[in-house]
Enzyme design. Sequence first.
Site, mmCIF file in Angstrom:
data_model
loop_
_atom_site.group_PDB
_atom_site.id
_atom_site.type_symbol
_atom_site.label_atom_id
_atom_site.label_comp_id
_atom_site.label_asym_id
_atom_site.label_seq_id
_atom_site.Cartn_x
_atom_site.Cartn_y
_atom_site.Cartn_z
ATOM 1 N N CYS A 85 41.812 40.416 45.250
ATOM 2 C CA CYS A 85 42.332 40.617 43.900
ATOM 3 C C CYS A 85 42.285 42.063 43.425
ATOM 4 O O CYS A 85 43.231 42.552 42.787
ATOM 5 C CB CYS A 85 41.606 39.716 42.910
ATOM 6 S SG CYS A 85 39.854 40.122 42.630
ATOM 7 N N HIS A 124 36.613 38.577 39.344
ATOM 8 C CA HIS A 124 38.060 38.525 39.542
ATOM 9 C C HIS A 124 38.767 39.489 38.603
ATOM 10 O O HIS A 124 38.408 39.600 37.427
ATOM 11 C CB HIS A 124 38.600 37.112 39.327
ATOM 12 C CG HIS A 124 40.081 37.012 39.522
ATOM 13 N ND1 HIS A 124 40.681 37.256 40.739
ATOM 14 C CD2 HIS A 124 41.084 36.736 38.649
ATOM 15 C CE1 HIS A 124 41.985 37.103 40.609
ATOM 16 N NE2 HIS A 124 42.261 36.810 39.350
ATOM 17 N N ASP A 139 48.790 38.322 37.323
ATOM 18 C CA ASP A 139 47.796 38.206 38.393
ATOM 19 C C ASP A 139 48.512 37.896 39.703
ATOM 20 O O ASP A 139 49.035 36.796 39.889
ATOM 21 C CB ASP A 139 46.792 37.099 38.069
ATOM 22 C CG ASP A 139 45.619 37.057 39.032
ATOM 23 O OD1 ASP A 139 45.616 37.836 39.996
ATOM 24 O OD2 ASP A 139 44.705 36.243 38.812
#
Length: 292
Positions: A85, A124, A139
């Site tokens: 991520c 995250h 995202d």
Amino acid sequence: MISKQENISLFKGLSLDGASLKAYFKRIGFEGKPEINLDTLKELHNLHPQAIPFENLDPLLGTPVELTLPAVFNKMVKEGRGGFCFEQNLLFGAVLNTIGFDGVGLSARVFWEIGEGEIRPRDHMLLLLDLEGMKYILDVGFGSASFSSPLVLQQEGIQDTGDYQYRISLVSGFYYLEIRIKNSWRLMHRFGLEAQMLPDYEVVSWFLCTSPKSVFIKDLMVARSFPDGRYALYNNQFTVHKKKEKSVKKTLHSIEELTGILQEIFLIKLPENVNLNAKFQGLITPVLTTEK
């Protein structure tokens, strides 16, 4: 006195030159004219996870992950790799900033695929973007549950991206993001709106790449979107999720099968690492042992 550094957006100093931006567009298959509008944002958000897979090969192999724009650009654009991520959204945020979008980085506490009662750190990264008076959550780095289109932050009810349905709820100052799987709502993560700086991500990234508690150094996790669904790989378990169809799972029994899936389905150019085959064999062997 409040430091001026606290008011500097993560992405204000991160931008690509013209040649690098064109290389990124070629990597993800974007052929339009980048404009500061919702259509461009949606197309980029849709194309990125189809071309650049989520993968944690570097942490798994003990290779340090460098969170700088040159490093993530070289890895995911020039070298044909994916990333997790922090790498994915760092690159995506820099691309958006180069085009002229106004965004910041956020941090979330993940509840997806963890044991009951387990508490994870805020490990995250996601993005918050202001556009035409609206706030959007972006995202491209959550793996097999990543949404394919920006989500409106303060929209009540269900948001349908065409592949999955999501909803965002505000409870006691935090936003909760859920995904609908087989008519059941599952919590993905919880996040606040405090903008994060690069050192915030570097600390957590280092933990994920080095701590014995981190799943990123124990298990292989790979995901890639395609127009009609998602591919997912967890160690040697390969799954194809298609819209409105039953998921198809397959167990990989050899290094050749595993490397073939990574290269042909996930489009990953495998890194040169002396430990790669041994690590992959370790992912295969437990299943073979169980089946004897």
